[in-house]
Design a protein around this motif. Structure first.
Motif, PDB file in Angstrom:
ATOM      1  N   GLY A 168       0.792  -1.209  -0.003  1.00  0.00           N
ATOM      2  CA  GLY A 168       0.010  -0.111  -0.010  1.00  0.00           C
ATOM      3  C   GLY A 168       0.886   1.315   0.049  1.00  0.00           C
ATOM      4  N   LYS A 169       2.192   1.214   0.460  1.00  0.00           N
ATOM      5  CA  LYS A 169       2.870   2.261   0.578  1.00  0.00           C
ATOM      6  C   LYS A 169       3.667   2.573  -0.784  1.00  0.00           C
ATOM      7  CE  LYS A 169       3.981   2.058   5.400  1.00  0.00           C
ATOM      8  NZ  LYS A 169       4.876   1.714   6.419  1.00  0.00           N
ATOM      9  N   ILE A 170       3.566   1.693  -1.909  1.00  0.00           N
ATOM     10  CA  ILE A 170       4.345   1.801  -3.271  1.00  0.00           C
ATOM     11  C   ILE A 170       3.394   2.497  -3.968  1.00  0.00           C
ATOM     12  CG2 ILE A 170       5.159   0.314  -4.954  1.00  0.00           C
ATOM     13  CD1 ILE A 170       5.580  -1.823  -3.125  1.00  0.00           C
ATOM     14  N   LYS A 171       3.973   3.436  -4.570  1.00  0.00           N
ATOM     15  CA  LYS A 171       3.252   4.155  -5.702  1.00  0.00           C
ATOM     16  C   LYS A 171       2.798   3.302  -6.568  1.00  0.00           C
ATOM     17  CE  LYS A 171       3.195   8.438  -8.348  1.00  0.00           C
ATOM     18  NZ  LYS A 171       1.900   8.498  -8.447  1.00  0.00           N
ATOM     19  N   GLY A 172       1.669   3.469  -7.043  1.00  0.00           N
ATOM     20  CA  GLY A 172       0.988   2.551  -7.869  1.00  0.00           C
ATOM     21  C   GLY A 172      -0.094   3.341  -8.988  1.00  0.00           C
ATOM     22  N   TRP A 173      -1.029   2.711  -9.660  1.00  0.00           N
ATOM     23  CA  TRP A 173      -2.257   3.308 -10.163  1.00  0.00           C
ATOM     24  C   TRP A 173      -3.181   3.359  -9.575  1.00  0.00           C
ATOM     25  CZ3 TRP A 173       1.595   0.166 -12.615  1.00  0.00           C
ATOM     26  CH2 TRP A 173       2.432   0.680 -13.622  1.00  0.00           C
ATOM     27  N   ASN A 174      -3.783   4.613  -9.322  1.00  0.00           N
ATOM     28  CA  ASN A 174      -5.018   4.635  -8.622  1.00  0.00           C
ATOM     29  C   ASN A 174      -6.333   4.550  -9.541  1.00  0.00           C
ATOM     30  OD1 ASN A 174      -7.136   4.859  -6.639  1.00  0.00           O
ATOM     31  ND2 ASN A 174      -5.810   6.508  -5.281  1.00  0.00           N
ATOM     32  N   LEU A 175      -7.078   3.923  -9.834  1.00  0.00           N
ATOM     33  CA  LEU A 175      -7.984   3.907 -11.097  1.00  0.00           C
ATOM     34  C   LEU A 175      -9.421   3.528 -10.449  1.00  0.00           C
ATOM     35  CD1 LEU A 175      -6.202   1.479 -13.364  1.00  0.00           C
ATOM     36  CD2 LEU A 175      -5.831   3.933 -13.351  1.00  0.00           C
ATOM     37  N   LYS A 176     -10.394   4.255 -11.170  1.00  0.00           N
ATOM     38  CA  LYS A 176     -11.736   4.095 -10.890  1.00  0.00           C
ATOM     39  C   LYS A 176     -12.215   3.205 -11.973  1.00  0.00           C
ATOM     40  CE  LYS A 176     -11.672   6.646  -7.395  1.00  0.00           C
ATOM     41  NZ  LYS A 176     -11.012   5.808  -6.406  1.00  0.00           N
ATOM     42  N   LYS A 177     -13.072   1.871 -11.449  1.00  0.00           N
ATOM     43  CA  LYS A 177     -13.565   1.054 -12.500  1.00  0.00           C
ATOM     44  C   LYS A 177     -14.289   1.677 -13.567  1.00  0.00           C
ATOM     45  CE  LYS A 177     -15.116  -3.637 -11.975  1.00  0.00           C
ATOM     46  NZ  LYS A 177     -15.786  -4.499 -11.115  1.00  0.00           N
ATOM     47  N   ASP A 178     -14.114   1.062 -14.941  1.00  0.00           N
ATOM     48  CA  ASP A 178     -14.785   1.429 -16.102  1.00  0.00           C
ATOM     49  C   ASP A 178     -14.315   3.163 -16.382  1.00  0.00           C
ATOM     50  OD1 ASP A 178     -16.135  -0.828 -16.116  1.00  0.00           O
ATOM     51  OD2 ASP A 178     -17.670  -0.163 -14.806  1.00  0.00           O
ATOM     52  N   GLU A 179     -13.362   3.346 -15.893  1.00  0.00           N
ATOM     53  CA  GLU A 179     -13.004   4.896 -16.115  1.00  0.00           C
ATOM     54  C   GLU A 179     -11.735   4.988 -16.890  1.00  0.00           C
ATOM     55  OE1 GLU A 179     -11.420   8.020 -13.123  1.00  0.00           O
ATOM     56  OE2 GLU A 179     -13.538   8.324 -13.059  1.00  0.00           O
ATOM     57  N   ARG A 180     -11.665   5.173 -18.055  1.00  0.00           N
ATOM     58  CA  ARG A 180     -10.347   5.367 -18.922  1.00  0.00           C
ATOM     59  C   ARG A 180      -9.699   4.105 -18.918  1.00  0.00           C
ATOM     60  NH1 ARG A 180      -8.895   9.130 -15.223  1.00  0.00           N
ATOM     61  NH2 ARG A 180      -6.876   8.305 -15.355  1.00  0.00           N
ATOM     62  N   GLU A 181     -10.340   2.982 -18.906  1.00  0.00           N
ATOM     63  CA  GLU A 181      -9.593   1.484 -18.476  1.00  0.00           C
ATOM     64  C   GLU A 181      -8.663   1.357 -19.626  1.00  0.00           C
ATOM     65  OE1 GLU A 181     -12.170  -1.753 -17.864  1.00  0.00           O
ATOM     66  OE2 GLU A 181     -12.542  -1.221 -15.938  1.00  0.00           O
ATOM     67  N   ALA A 182      -9.034   1.475 -20.962  1.00  0.00           N
ATOM     68  CA  ALA A 182      -8.056   1.327 -21.914  1.00  0.00           C
ATOM     69  C   ALA A 182      -6.921   2.023 -21.929  1.00  0.00           C
ATOM     70  CB  ALA A 182      -8.769   1.389 -23.509  1.00  0.00           C
ATOM     71  N   SER A 183      -7.071   3.516 -21.849  1.00  0.00           N
ATOM     72  CA  SER A 183      -5.723   4.244 -21.792  1.00  0.00           C
ATOM     73  C   SER A 183      -5.066   4.040 -20.537  1.00  0.00           C
ATOM     74  CB  SER A 183      -6.346   5.748 -21.885  1.00  0.00           C
ATOM     75  OG  SER A 183      -7.033   6.210 -20.698  1.00  0.00           O
ATOM     76  N   ASP A 184      -5.599   3.713 -19.281  1.00  0.00           N
ATOM     77  CA  ASP A 184      -5.013   3.322 -18.180  1.00  0.00           C
ATOM     78  C   ASP A 184      -4.268   2.007 -18.354  1.00  0.00           C
ATOM     79  OD1 ASP A 184      -5.721   5.574 -16.512  1.00  0.00           O
ATOM     80  OD2 ASP A 184      -7.596   4.366 -15.769  1.00  0.00           O
ATOM     81  N   VAL A 185      -4.656   1.136 -19.040  1.00  0.00           N
ATOM     82  CA  VAL A 185      -3.921  -0.309 -19.329  1.00  0.00           C
ATOM     83  C   VAL A 185      -2.989   0.040 -20.379  1.00  0.00           C
ATOM     84  CG1 VAL A 185      -4.113  -2.388 -20.808  1.00  0.00           C
ATOM     85  CG2 VAL A 185      -5.817  -1.675 -18.985  1.00  0.00           C
TER      86      VAL A 185
END
Length: 182
Positions: free
Chosen positions: A151-168
Motif C-alpha cells: 500500500g506504500k508503493i506508488k501505483g495506479w489509482n483507478l476507478k472501474k470503467d473510467e478510462r480503462e483502455a488508456s490506463d492499461v
C-alpha cells in the motif's frame, strides 16, 4: 510430463509478469484488458485462467513459481482481501521482492480502492482481516504486513470503467520500460 508436475511451474522463469487479482471483481473487465494488452505487446504474462490447466493442483507449486517472476502486479479491488489465496500470493511476492536485491518489482493497481484501504487505515480490508485473525488464521499477520508494505508503493489509482483502455496502455508502457533494462 509426470503426473503432478505442471508446465507453468517448471517453466515459471519464462514469464515476466505475474498478475495477482480477485477474479470475481476484475477477471472479465480490467484484468482482461491488462492481460491482453500486455500479451499483445509481447510481454509474457502469467494469469491463472490461461496459465493453469484444468486438473492442475494450485498450491505450494504456484507459490514457488512466483519466485521466478520479475514484475508483480497486484490488482487491489473491493473484495481482494476476502481471498486467502490472493493474500498468500501477495505475501509471497513481498518476500521475493525483499530477497531480490532490487531485481524484482511490485507495481500495484488500486482499482476502486484507495492506497489507504490497502494500508489498512480504513475498514474495507481491516474488517476482513480481523475476521481471519479471530478464526486463528496463522497467516493473517504476514498478510497484514504485506498489504501495508504494498500500500506504500506508488501505483495506479483507478476507478472501474473510467478510462480503462488508456490506463492499461500507460501501464504497459511502464512494464515494457521496466522489462527492457535486463
Amino acid at each position: 510430463m509426470e503426473k503432478g508436475t505442471s508446465s507453468w511451474a517448471s517453466s515459471g522463469s519464462s514469464y515476466e509478469v505475474f498478475l495477482n487479482f480477485r477474479g470475481v471483481d476484475t477477471r472479465h473487465g480490467f484484468t482482461d484488458f491488462l492481460y491482453h494488452g500486455m500479451v499483445g505487446a509481447g510481454i509474457l504474462v502469467f494469469r491463472d485462467s490461461e496459465s493453469l490447466h484444468v486438473g492442475e493442483e494450485i498450491g505450494a507449486e504456484l507459490l514457488q513459481a512466483i519466485e521466478n517472476f520479475k514484475i508483480y502486479i497486484p490488482i487491489f479491488s473491493a473484495n481482494y482481501a476476502s481471498s486467502c489465496w490472493c493474500l498468500r500470493e501477495l505475501a509471497n511476492m513481498v518476500e521475493c521482492t525483499l530477497k531480490s536485491n532490487g531485481n524484482k518489482e511490485i507495481l500495484p493497481i488500486f482499482l476502486d480502492v484507495e492506497p489507504v484501504d490497502v494500508k489498512l487505515k480504513t475498514n474495507l480490508y481491516n474488517q476482513t482481516l480481523s475476521k481471519r485473525q479471530k478464526t486463528l488464521c496463522s497467516e493473517a499477520e504476514s498478510w497484514q504486513k504485506a498489504l501495508i508494505a504494498v500500500g506504500k508503493i506508488k501505483g495506479w489509482n483507478l476507478k472501474k470503467d473510467e478510462r480503462e483502455a488508456s490506463d492499461v496502455n500507460s501501464g504497459m508502457m511502464v512494464v515494457e520500460a521496466d522489462g527492457d533494462g535486463d
